[in-house]
Design an enzyme around this catalytic site. Structure first.
Site, mmCIF file in Angstrom:
data_model
loop_
_atom_site.group_PDB
_atom_site.id
_atom_site.type_symbol
_atom_site.label_atom_id
_atom_site.label_comp_id
_atom_site.label_asym_id
_atom_site.label_seq_id
_atom_site.Cartn_x
_atom_site.Cartn_y
_atom_site.Cartn_z
ATOM 1 N N ASP A 44 0.857 -1.182 0.000
ATOM 2 C CA ASP A 44 0.000 0.000 0.000
ATOM 3 C C ASP A 44 0.897 1.238 0.000
ATOM 4 O OD1 ASP A 44 -2.158 1.670 0.106
ATOM 5 O OD2 ASP A 44 -2.716 1.208 2.166
ATOM 6 N N ASP A 140 -2.685 2.477 -6.205
ATOM 7 C CA ASP A 140 -1.697 2.567 -5.133
ATOM 8 C C ASP A 140 -1.639 1.358 -4.209
ATOM 9 O OD1 ASP A 140 -4.178 3.092 -4.064
ATOM 10 O OD2 ASP A 140 -3.489 4.654 -2.702
ATOM 11 N N GLU A 141 -2.337 0.281 -4.515
ATOM 12 C CA GLU A 141 -2.233 -0.899 -3.654
ATOM 13 C C GLU A 141 -2.511 -2.171 -4.443
ATOM 14 O OE1 GLU A 141 -5.213 -1.580 -0.615
ATOM 15 O OE2 GLU A 141 -6.527 -0.077 -1.525
#
Length: 395
Positions: A44, A140-141
């Site tokens: 993350d 983003d993860e």
């Protein structure tokens, strides 16, 4: 921790055989074999959009930065905030006007999704050095299954460490990592030592960890559900564990079966690298029922912005807009319309949702949830692979 590390990386099969000796429940043994052999990493990025802006613009570094809609005029919604802004209580999905009140000296900038997408692709290239089993949840993860990694490193902790270092060295950004034997626990672990953290939760620690975890920290349990649980005297996983599966389902619906399993450390979901996106949306359950059209339109504006941002992330355009409404009595309806052409434009999505709302009976209605979904994407062969289905507004 050293014993968990041994169990996780060296003696998984021995651990499971010991379970087989001491248990006659074959299903339990088979579950243990699968779970202890899997090595899952959840990566993350830390305040991703804001961190990219601070990386690219030195004048933003060390200052409270808010990425999202500007607070002027009707105001927008916060997409993300730097850690300097979070100290003042600024959070994602918060109205920008509220963020400005909390942090009057904050700097507001509009998102640059094309840049974020480019950085995300470079992060994905780093992941691919170690495994092809990658399930992105957003820019983003992502989940990574490194049970059999390309470099034959064998240790998920070592792989997570190397990935974090590569992101720092090559992209000048930081990421947090969670390492465990299941997706659920790995995701919770990645949030435990932010920013730039790495948390490992081994197989023998999972059940005790879940018992101590506050219910509001459970991924998948939103604020409204957590509030209902606390009113029932359920504050931690240990409290939730006292209920039978039937009791949890009776109180919390279909999700109850999932809650019953994960509080016991049971999560056998696989990392899915090729899940096709069939729809993209967001929804929000409100702390208080909405009773006026003005309130409903204001909430729809926030939700539409989140949907627009997610469509932009994946460069998606869809023809069908669906409005979801749940009333105070838990009655639920959906209304859809297919447009002449595919869209991702915020104003069109918002206006369409508002028109669908007006076509329902808003008079004397009390609404506890609203959601907007866009589907029927253009060029099915060109669609990206990602997580499908409805996403919570407060992700």
């Amino acid at each position: 921790m050293w014993w968990d590390d041994i169990q996780f990386f060296g003696l998984c099969v021995y651990f499971c055989k010991d379970k087989r000796i001491r248990n006659n429940n074959n299903l339990f043994v088979e579950e243990a074999v699968r779970t202890t052999r899997r090595k899952i990493i959840h990566i993350d990025m830390d305040a991703f959009y804001a961190s990219v802006e601070q990386r690219d613009y030195p004048e933003y570094r060390g200052k409270p930065l808010v990425v999202g809609g500007l607070p002027e005029g009707r105001g927008g919604v916060v997409a993300t905030a730097s850690y300097e802004a979070r100290k003042f209580g600024v959070r994602s999905a918060m109205p920008s006007k509220q963020a400005l009140k909390l942090c009057p000296h904050a700097i507001f900038v509009r998102p640059r999704f094309a840049v974020y997408k480019e950085v995300s692709e470079k992060i994905r290239e780093i992941f691919c050095r170690y495994t092809d089993l990658i399930e992105p949840l957003s820019l983003d993860e992502a989940y990574l299954d490194v049970t059999a990694d390309k470099k034959n490193i064998g240790s998920a902790i070592a792989i997570a460490t190397q990935i974090k270092q590569a992101i720092k060295d090559e992209l000048h950004l930081t990421a947090s990592a969670g390492v465990s034997v299941s997706k659920f626990v790995a995701k919770i672990a990645s949030d435990m030592q932010k920013p730039d953290g790495l948390t490992f939760i081994g197989p023998s620690s999972i059940e005790a960890f879940m018992e101590k975890l506050p219910v509001e920290k459970f991924h998948g349990i939103g604020k409204v559900t957590a509030d209902r649980m606390t009113k029932m005297g359920i504050f931690t996983g240990a409290d939730l564990k006292q209920l039978t599966e039937e009791e949890i389902i009776r109180n919390f619906g279909k999700a109850g079966s999932f809650y019953y399993k994960i509080v016991r450390g049971i999560d056998d979901r696989e990392v899915q690298p090729h899940r096709e996106t069939k729809s993209m949306g967001a929804e929000d359950t409100f702390a208080y029922d909405l009773t006026t059209v003005e309130e409903m339109n204001a909430e729809l504006a926030k939700i539409a912005l989140i949907v627009h941002q997610r469509l932009m992330k994946y460069q998606l355009k869809g023809r069908t807009v669906t409005l979801k409404i749940k009333y105070s009595d838990f009655r639920q309806i959906t209304r859809s319309v297919s447009l002449p052409q595919c869209v991702s434009d915020l104003e069109i999505i918002l206006q369409t949702a508002r028109e669908l709302l007006l076509a329902t009976d808003t008079e004397n209605s009390r609404i506890r949830l609203l959601g907007i979904t866009v589907s029927n994407f253009i060029d099915p062969e060109a669609k990206p692979k990602s997580n499908s289905g409805q996403l919570s507004l407060f992700k």
